[in-house]
Design a protein around this motif. Sequence first.
Motif, PDB file in Angstrom:
ATOM      1  N   ALA A   1      14.398  -7.481   5.544  1.00 25.44           N
ATOM      2  CA  ALA A   1      13.065  -7.422   4.922  1.00 25.44           C
ATOM      3  C   ALA A   1      12.524  -5.995   4.954  1.00 25.44           C
ATOM      4  CB  ALA A   1      12.113  -8.368   5.648  1.00 25.44           C
ATOM      5  N   ASN A   2      12.765  -5.291   6.059  1.00 23.75           N
ATOM      6  CA  ASN A   2      12.294  -3.899   6.165  1.00 23.75           C
ATOM      7  C   ASN A   2      13.022  -2.981   5.208  1.00 23.75           C
ATOM      8  OD1 ASN A   2      10.189  -3.893   8.042  1.00 23.75           O
ATOM      9  ND2 ASN A   2      11.635  -4.130   9.720  1.00 23.75           N
TER      10      ASN A   2
ATOM     11  N   GLU B   1       3.232  -1.897  14.660  1.00 20.32           N
ATOM     12  CA  GLU B   1       4.078  -3.099  14.536  1.00 20.32           C
ATOM     13  C   GLU B   1       4.840  -3.343  15.843  1.00 20.32           C
ATOM     14  OE1 GLU B   1       7.111  -3.066  11.378  1.00 20.32           O
ATOM     15  OE2 GLU B   1       8.334  -4.290  12.734  1.00 20.32           O
TER      16      GLU B   1
ATOM     17  N   ILE C   1       2.485  -4.760  18.336  1.00 19.74           N
ATOM     18  CA  ILE C   1       2.214  -6.188  18.071  1.00 19.74           C
ATOM     19  C   ILE C   1       3.374  -7.029  18.600  1.00 19.74           C
ATOM     20  CG2 ILE C   1       1.928  -7.930  16.262  1.00 19.74           C
ATOM     21  CD1 ILE C   1       0.596  -5.660  14.548  1.00 19.74           C
ATOM     22  N   ARG C   2       4.590  -6.617  18.240  1.00 13.14           N
ATOM     23  CA  ARG C   2       5.767  -7.387  18.673  1.00 13.14           C
ATOM     24  C   ARG C   2       5.841  -7.459  20.195  1.00 13.14           C
ATOM     25  NH1 ARG C   2       9.314  -8.636  14.609  1.00 13.14           N
ATOM     26  NH2 ARG C   2       8.982  -7.563  12.621  1.00 13.14           N
TER      27      ARG C   2
ATOM     28  N   LEU D   1      -1.696  -8.596  12.291  1.00 13.70           N
ATOM     29  CA  LEU D   1      -0.621  -9.360  11.635  1.00 13.70           C
ATOM     30  C   LEU D   1       0.352  -8.361  11.011  1.00 13.70           C
ATOM     31  CD1 LEU D   1      -2.874 -12.010   9.852  1.00 13.70           C
ATOM     32  CD2 LEU D   1      -1.652 -12.283  12.006  1.00 13.70           C
ATOM     33  N   LEU D   2       1.619  -8.761  10.879  1.00  6.34           N
ATOM     34  CA  LEU D   2       2.608  -7.868  10.254  1.00  6.34           C
ATOM     35  C   LEU D   2       2.463  -7.988   8.729  1.00  6.34           C
ATOM     36  CD1 LEU D   2       5.738  -8.480  12.511  1.00  6.34           C
ATOM     37  CD2 LEU D   2       3.977  -6.753  12.729  1.00  6.34           C
TER      38      LEU D   2
ATOM     39  N   LYS E   1       4.110  -7.152   6.094  1.00  6.57           N
ATOM     40  CA  LYS E   1       5.206  -7.455   5.153  1.00  6.57           C
ATOM     41  C   LYS E   1       5.834  -8.818   5.387  1.00  6.57           C
ATOM     42  CE  LYS E   1       6.180  -2.733   3.996  1.00  6.57           C
ATOM     43  NZ  LYS E   1       6.894  -1.530   4.342  1.00  6.57           N
ATOM     44  N   GLN E   2       5.265  -9.583   6.319  1.00  5.94           N
ATOM     45  CA  GLN E   2       5.801 -10.924   6.570  1.00  5.94           C
ATOM     46  C   GLN E   2       4.753 -11.963   6.194  1.00  5.94           C
ATOM     47  OE1 GLN E   2       7.690 -11.552  10.325  1.00  5.94           O
ATOM     48  NE2 GLN E   2       8.827  -9.645  10.217  1.00  5.94           N
TER      49      GLN E   2
ATOM     50  N   ASP F   1       5.806 -16.707   8.967  1.00  7.50           N
ATOM     51  CA  ASP F   1       6.632 -15.872   9.848  1.00  7.50           C
ATOM     52  C   ASP F   1       5.781 -15.172  10.896  1.00  7.50           C
ATOM     53  OD1 ASP F   1       8.923 -16.616   8.587  1.00  7.50           O
ATOM     54  OD2 ASP F   1       9.032 -14.872   7.267  1.00  7.50           O
TER      55      ASP F   1
END
Lengths: 392, 245
Positions: free
Chosen positions: A12-13, A299, A302-303, B99-100, B102-103, B107
């Motif tokens: 996706a990336n 990102e 967040i993860r 929130l991400l 691109k998802q 997801d």
Amino acid sequence: MRLRQTLKVVWANIIGNRMRSFLTMLGMIIGVASVIILVSLMQSFYDSIISSYADMGINNIDVNLMGRNGNLIITESDMYKYAREHSDAIKGVAPNVAVSGTLSKNGEIEEYSSIKGIDENYIKLYNKEIQEGHNITYSDILVRQKVCIIGSYINQKFFEGNAKIGDSVRLNGEEFIIAGILTQISDSSQWSSDNCFYLPYTTAMRLSGMGSVSSYSLYVVNSELVSSETTALQKYLFNTYHDSDAYKVTNLMQMLKESNAQMSILTSVIAGIAGISLVVAGIGIMNIMLVSVSERTREIGIRKSLGAKHKDIMRQFVLEAGVTSTMGGLLGILLGSIVTIKAGDLLKLKAMPNLNTVLVAFCISVGIGILFGYLPARKAAKLNPIDALRSE
Amino acid sequence: MEREKLIELIDVSKIYHVGDSEIAANNEIDITIYKGEMVAIVGKSGSGKSTVMNIIGALDTPTSGQYFLEGRDVSKLKGDDLAEIRNKLIGFIFQQYNLLPKQNILDNVGLPLMYARVGERERKKRSMEVLKKVGLDKKYLNLPTQLSGGQQQRVSIARALVGRPSLILADEPTGALDSKTSREVLDLLHQLHKEGNTIILITHDSSIASEAERIIKIADGTVISDTDVKEFKNEIKTNTESSMG
């Protein structure tokens, strides 16, 4: 995070940043393609040399006798006898007597050529074909007849391709009657094997002032026997001279092996130079990945806040670099293969992508992606989640 | 019946080193939060409430003191062990939703389960359940940017719930929302509390803090009061009256 899920995120990336991903891959595409093109073309060039050597007879063993204290000891009849005794492996033997000099016609046109004294077996042993006329005969050899067989280049040069049996060519001023004309085997140029002039070896010995023959060619029935027959001949000669400096036995297979080794070194050097571009491509991937980590700090935060562990982040970024690099490698293989075939057509070589090179280039592209993705991935994995979440 | 402790901070201090000097963000804080409570930790900017939140959220560890979460001392844990705690025991709701982009929201909601190694089918099933709970199950394929601020915060709440954590930690959950949407989000949090979830609200806003049943006030890195909402409201009322003369 499972591998399949990580790959999904990575994909996706990559797709989400198509242009950047493609530009990152470009270095790898060019690197892999250049390695494949250069190595495959070198290999094809080498194959074409082998094939032209094969025309010259890879079944031959050449013997040069230097003798001991000026005494050759071994005569033509000894060599003929040796060939007869080994007739299961040796089809024949032909004396070689080289003559230095120039050819001319009516004292006007002069030409240098490969001038060689031969016996009646030579033409057959060396797979040559007489297009017109006949071979040198045993009686020509016995009486040292001044007859010759000419190659198509001499025919072209002196007679504009219209030489007839009975016409004459002068060698160092002495007139030789043309007994036979050879079929053209190469491009009939000055440096090709079509520029040749053969005369009876006894006549050649007289012209060069030699009392005995010092060079022979032995024709082996099967190229696989060349190596063992060379050894057997060396043993025979050593038992005669008891001095390995008194003779020299060579064969084309051996020369090919030596040239193969040299060619391998040259190919490795060229592949190495092209391989540097793969390293540069790897550095390009690392650079983009470092930028990507900086841009995606939030990102990563967040993860991490949601429970991503060190190995999860490492795996994601290493795989992203690896997949980018692998895709670059695959596109490079495609490009390299197409260019190799097209370039082969242009250069009139039967060029095909070398499978080993393709596999090695592919493995290197995968390896480089993973290797150069490691540092940015480690940087990402080591980010403090609080600082990462605060970044814009 | 004795209430069960979920969080226990004992003499927790956090000191940052800046050059040669030391800055104490928290100083010997003691906080106990029980299961099923809805607590607000309130304080002005620079009061040290964010540091408390980071420690409670297992994003950081104290310099000294102990932090027990569900009876387990997590104050000395590091890296992956803290990640495991965040993943299994804590659901975060952030002011900026986090929130991400691109998802899709399905997801996004499933991310904590992905890191908990839950299989894809189960992950999707549970993500859809919580999306339904926040009323966004029909938009599961949308990207976060296709949703309003309030909807994005509801996705963030769904993501906090999906792992069935012991604690929901909401950092200024209405900070980026208008008053109407803020009300909707707060109502959703109240509903979750009624269902038995433990919720901690971190806020600088007294009106938001008064949504909780218990309010812990922090100033200069220490707890200055720990009251129920009734007392807190009275205190605000008294302060307002005295300031008006």
